[in-house]
Design a protein around this motif. Sequence first.
Motif, short mmCIF file in Angstrom:
data_model
loop_
_atom_site.label_atom_id
_atom_site.label_comp_id
_atom_site.label_asym_id
_atom_site.label_seq_id
_atom_site.Cartn_x
_atom_site.Cartn_y
_atom_site.Cartn_z
N UNK A 70 190.76 18.94 34.18
CA UNK A 70 189.87 19.52 33.18
C UNK A 70 190.53 19.56 31.81
N UNK A 71 191.83 19.83 31.81
CA UNK A 71 192.55 20.04 30.55
C UNK A 71 193.21 18.78 30.01
N UNK A 72 193.23 17.71 30.80
CA UNK A 72 193.88 16.47 30.38
C UNK A 72 192.85 15.34 30.34
N UNK A 73 193.16 14.30 29.62
CA UNK A 73 192.24 13.17 29.50
C UNK A 73 192.65 12.03 30.45
N UNK A 74 192.70 12.32 31.73
CA UNK A 74 193.01 11.27 32.69
C UNK A 74 191.77 10.40 32.91
N UNK A 75 192.01 9.09 33.07
CA UNK A 75 190.91 8.18 33.35
C UNK A 75 190.68 8.01 34.85
N UNK A 76 191.77 8.12 35.62
CA UNK A 76 191.67 7.84 37.05
C UNK A 76 192.61 8.75 37.83
N UNK A 84 196.02 15.21 50.38
CA UNK A 84 195.42 15.39 49.05
C UNK A 84 194.03 14.78 48.97
N UNK A 85 193.80 13.67 49.66
CA UNK A 85 192.52 12.98 49.53
C UNK A 85 191.36 13.82 50.07
N UNK A 86 191.51 14.35 51.28
CA UNK A 86 190.40 15.09 51.88
C UNK A 86 190.02 16.33 51.06
N UNK A 87 190.98 17.18 50.65
CA UNK A 87 190.59 18.32 49.81
C UNK A 87 189.92 17.91 48.49
N UNK A 88 190.42 16.85 47.88
CA UNK A 88 189.81 16.38 46.63
C UNK A 88 188.39 15.87 46.88
N UNK A 89 188.20 15.10 47.96
CA UNK A 89 186.88 14.55 48.25
C UNK A 89 185.88 15.64 48.64
N UNK A 90 186.37 16.73 49.21
CA UNK A 90 185.47 17.85 49.51
C UNK A 90 184.87 18.43 48.24
N UNK A 91 185.51 18.16 47.10
CA UNK A 91 185.04 18.65 45.80
C UNK A 91 184.88 17.50 44.81
N UNK A 92 184.55 16.31 45.32
CA UNK A 92 184.56 15.12 44.47
C UNK A 92 183.59 15.22 43.30
N UNK A 93 182.41 15.77 43.54
CA UNK A 93 181.43 15.88 42.45
C UNK A 93 181.98 16.68 41.29
N UNK A 97 183.35 15.14 37.21
CA UNK A 97 182.87 15.58 35.89
C UNK A 97 183.95 15.36 34.83
N UNK A 98 185.20 15.20 35.30
CA UNK A 98 186.34 15.13 34.38
C UNK A 98 187.18 13.86 34.54
N UNK A 99 187.15 13.23 35.72
CA UNK A 99 187.99 12.07 35.96
C UNK A 99 187.38 11.24 37.10
N UNK A 100 187.56 9.94 37.06
CA UNK A 100 187.12 9.10 38.16
C UNK A 100 188.12 9.23 39.31
N UNK A 319 188.15 1.08 36.34
CA UNK A 319 188.32 1.43 34.92
C UNK A 319 187.90 0.29 33.99
N UNK A 320 188.40 -0.90 34.23
CA UNK A 320 188.09 -2.01 33.34
C UNK A 320 186.79 -2.71 33.70
N UNK A 321 186.32 -2.49 34.96
CA UNK A 321 185.09 -3.09 35.44
C UNK A 321 185.09 -4.60 35.21
N UNK A 322 186.23 -5.19 35.52
CA UNK A 322 186.41 -6.63 35.33
C UNK A 322 186.36 -7.36 36.65
N UNK A 323 185.73 -8.53 36.64
CA UNK A 323 185.68 -9.35 37.83
C UNK A 323 186.94 -10.20 37.96
#
Length: 408
Positions: A70-76, A84-93, A97-100, A319-323
Amino acid sequence: MHKVIVTDSSERAALAIIRSLGRKGIEVTAADSTNLNAGFLSKYCSRRVIYPSPQKNKKKFVKSILKLVKNENFDLLIPVTDFTMIPILEHKDEFEKHVKVAAPPYETAIKAYDKIQTVKIAEKHGLPCPKTIFLEDPSNLKEIATHLSYPVVIKPRMKVSWVNEKAIVLKVTDKNYAYDSKDLVEKYMNLVSKLNRFNIPSDFLLIQEYVKGHSYGVEVLMFNSKPKAIFAHKRLREYPITGGASTLRISVRNKKLENYAVSLLKAMNWEGIAMVEFKLNEKTGNIKLIEVNGRFWGSLALAINAGVDFPYLLYKCIIEERGFNIPNYKTGIKQKWLIPGDILWLYSSIVKKGKILDSIKEFITSFTVPDDIILLNDLKPTVGSIKTSLNLLIDVIKGQRNISGEIL
């Protein structure tokens, strides 16, 4: 410049991600619950963040990471382990709002995280699976046990679960293998007794036929329902030797396994990174699905060194959405995990197999193989890996985990 935060920076996979993205000039923040770890010490790490351990308190971890993004400008945000993945995904929405977040929605991830869901999806779509029994009522075990072919393996549905915000880790070790009906009943009930201590229901366990063969991993990057990168490796050594993380492996190609892996991930509506593990009996050609790891895998550095830079390709997709064209890679490339993986393999191989000279010879002959962590132009992470290994040893001595990595 884009900014990426990578969790679990004490892990091999996280170090490989940090090195991959850092080499491309991307600003990488390494995050972990411990200090002086491998990722923190890499020259490709731009910043270090310590968070509360998700193993000790899941809620505090989520609150801390959420406040950070929330406080930093992370892109990803790249979560690396189940912790770490499961707890984060439980709150992914809320996070997005702040980072992909470089992982699928929780409802998709759980299809890989829960072995029962994985098997059901695989069987529905015609993938070869071991015979699997979902035992909802342990009172039926004695009757079922008399009709099984042995040996069988008793597996937890999930490697990691949380009880009162604290992580419990269960792995497949010697105690999970049963060789006759009496042995199955005894070992199954012993495991149920352990689960009961943590208020985990008995249906957390499943029974599977034992599958002979070599372990193969097929790693895939799925994006917009299409495979964007594919890599495969064969495990040459594992720890635990009954089946676990590869301590020595080699890059291979196997079109049949690749097709199975992509077919399964499409059936799961998977988006992002995953490793699909198979057992292949090279004498009979028999193939069985073992599991799906819906995250970056420990031997990631091998794929990168062989020519498939999964972290950067994932970054380009999100992030770059490049093929880009599906990259080719070199086969026959070997890589090992010395500290502590291959050292533990050597110890376990000597103790359990009793072939002292053969094990030592095998260990020494692969000593010059490139390592997941030890890299001459980025050597400091080796110190972090040694420190982490010593911390794990202290946990074993204290009885907080066993040598196979189970957190008790």
